[in-house]
Design a protein around this motif. Structure first.
Motif, mmCIF file in Angstrom:
data_model
loop_
_atom_site.group_PDB
_atom_site.id
_atom_site.type_symbol
_atom_site.label_atom_id
_atom_site.label_comp_id
_atom_site.label_asym_id
_atom_site.label_seq_id
_atom_site.Cartn_x
_atom_site.Cartn_y
_atom_site.Cartn_z
ATOM 1 N N ASP A 52 -26.907 52.583 -10.581
ATOM 2 C CA ASP A 52 -26.964 51.287 -9.900
ATOM 3 C C ASP A 52 -25.689 51.065 -9.120
ATOM 4 N N LEU A 53 -24.588 51.535 -9.688
ATOM 5 C CA LEU A 53 -23.261 51.294 -9.112
ATOM 6 C C LEU A 53 -22.471 52.602 -9.123
ATOM 7 N N ILE A 54 -21.918 52.949 -7.973
ATOM 8 C CA ILE A 54 -21.018 54.106 -7.902
ATOM 9 C C ILE A 54 -19.637 53.588 -7.510
ATOM 10 N N ALA A 90 -29.568 57.073 -3.652
ATOM 11 C CA ALA A 90 -30.343 56.484 -2.544
ATOM 12 C C ALA A 90 -30.166 54.967 -2.427
ATOM 13 N N TYR A 91 -30.219 54.249 -3.552
ATOM 14 C CA TYR A 91 -30.086 52.788 -3.510
ATOM 15 C C TYR A 91 -28.949 52.263 -4.379
ATOM 16 N N ALA A 92 -27.974 53.113 -4.625
ATOM 17 C CA ALA A 92 -26.817 52.679 -5.422
ATOM 18 C C ALA A 92 -25.959 51.717 -4.602
ATOM 19 N N GLU A 93 -25.281 50.817 -5.289
ATOM 20 C CA GLU A 93 -24.255 49.987 -4.661
ATOM 21 C C GLU A 93 -22.933 50.754 -4.778
ATOM 22 N N PHE A 94 -22.091 50.671 -3.750
ATOM 23 C CA PHE A 94 -20.811 51.379 -3.770
ATOM 24 C C PHE A 94 -19.662 50.390 -3.874
#
Ligand code: IPE
Ligand code: IPE
Ligand code: MG
Length: 247
Positions: free
Chosen positions: A182-184, A202-206
Motif C-alpha cells: 500500500d505504501l512504499i 502498480a497502485y502503491a502510495e510513495f
C-alpha cells in the motif's frame, strides 16, 4: 478487485532502506559502519511496524544489482545478514514475527541459503507481523524467473495460454502469497524505485523522506504513515469523498 477507499494504517509497507553509505561518509566513517548502524534502524522499524498494526513489512536489504559493489562491501553485507539471522531469529520467533525472503536463490552461497531457509522454517507457525526481506532481489529478475516457470508450464500443458491473466502472473512471482504494497517508503532523498517491486507497486502510495536510513527514527516512520493516511487512493475510480457525497 480493488476499489476506491480512504486510507488508514497500510496493510503492507515496503521500505527501500537507502543512505547508509552517505551517513557514514558524513561522519568520516567507513561504509561498513553505516551498514552496521542501519541494522539497528531495521530492528526498530520492525518493532514500530508491529506496534502500528502493519501486517506486512517488506525491507529491501540487498538488490540483485548490489553485487556490483566492491567485494569488501559485499562481503561485509553478507556477514551482516548472517549475523542478523543468527542473533535476531530467536527474538523474531518469540515476537510472533513470520519471516519470508524474496529474491533469486540460484547461485547464493550455501551457508546463506541455509540461513534464509532456516529463518522461514523457524517462524512459519507465527501469525503476527509478516517480515519480508528482499535479498538478492530485483523486480526484473523476479519477473524473468516467473516468466520462465510460466512458459515451462505452458509448454508442458499444465497451463493454457488463455488462462494467463493478471492474477495468474502474480501467482508466479516471489510475492504470490503477499498482498501488493500500500505504501512504499524510500529514505535518503532519492526518488526512484531501483528495480523494487515493479509489478506489485502498480497502485502503491510513495513517500520519499530525506533522512538517511540510519537516521530513520520511529518519528520519521510515524510521519510517513500519517502522510499515507492523508492520501486519497482512487485506483482509477473517483475521489472517495465524492463517492460518499453522491451515495
Ligand atoms: C543502503 O545504503 C544499503 C544497501 C543498498 C545495501 P547504501 O549503501 O546504498 O547507501 P548510499 O546510498 O551509498 O548512501
Ligand atoms: C536500493 O538502493 C537497494 C537497496 C536499498 C537494497 P541502491 O543504493 O542500491 O540504489 P541506487 O543504486 O541508488 O539506485
Ligand atoms: Mg544507496
Amino acid at each position: 478487485m480493488q476499489s476506491a477507499s480512504t486510507t488508514n494504517t497500510p496493510q503492507h509497507v515496503a521500505i527501500i532502506m537507502d543512505g547508509n553509505g552517505r551517513w557514514a561518509k558524513a561522519r568520516g566513517l567507513s561504509r561498513s559502519a553505516g551498514h552496521q548502524k542501519g541494522v539497528e534502524t531495521l530492528r526498530q522499524v520492525v518493532r514500530t511496524a508491529g506496534e502500528a498494526g502493519v501486517q506486512y513489512l517488506t525491507l529491501f536489504a540487498f538488490s540483485s544489482e548490489n553485487w556490483s559493489r566492491p567485494q569488501e562491501e559485499v562481503g561485509f553485507l553478507m556477514g551482516l545478514l548472517k549475523k542478523f539471522i543468527k542473533r535476531d531469529l530467536a527474538e523474531l520467533r518469540s515476537e510472533n514475527v513470520r519471516v519470508k525472503i524474496i529474491g533469486g536463490r540460484e547461485n547464493l552461497q550455501s551457508d546463506i541459503l541455509d540461513l534464509l531457509i532456516e529463518a522461514e522454517e523457524n517462524t512459519k507457525q507465527n501469525n503476527g507481523l509478516n517480515l519480508v526481506i528482499a535479498f538478492n532481489y530485483g523486480a526484473r529478475d523476479e519477473i524473468a524467473r516467473a516468466t520462465k516457470r510460466l512458459a515451462a508450464d505452458i509448454k508442458s500443458g499444465a497451463l493454457l495460454p488463455e488462462d494467463v491473466c493478471e492474477a495468474k502472473i502474480s501467482s508466479y512471482l516471489d510475492t504470490s502469497d503477499i498482498p501488493d504494497p500500500d505504501l512504499i517508503i524510500r529514505s535518503s532523498g532519492e526518488q526512484r524505485l531501483s528495480n523494487f517491486l515493479l509489478w506489485q507497486a502498480a497502485y502503491a502510495e510513495f513517500v520519499f523522506v530525506d533522512e538517511l536510513w540510519p537516521d530513520f527514527t520511529k518519528d520519521v516512520f510515524h510521519r510517513a504513515l500519517s502522510t499515507y493516511c492523508q492520501r486519497d487512493r482512487r485506483f482509477g475510480g473517483v475521489e472517495s469523498a465524492k463517492l460518499i457525497a453522491t451515495s
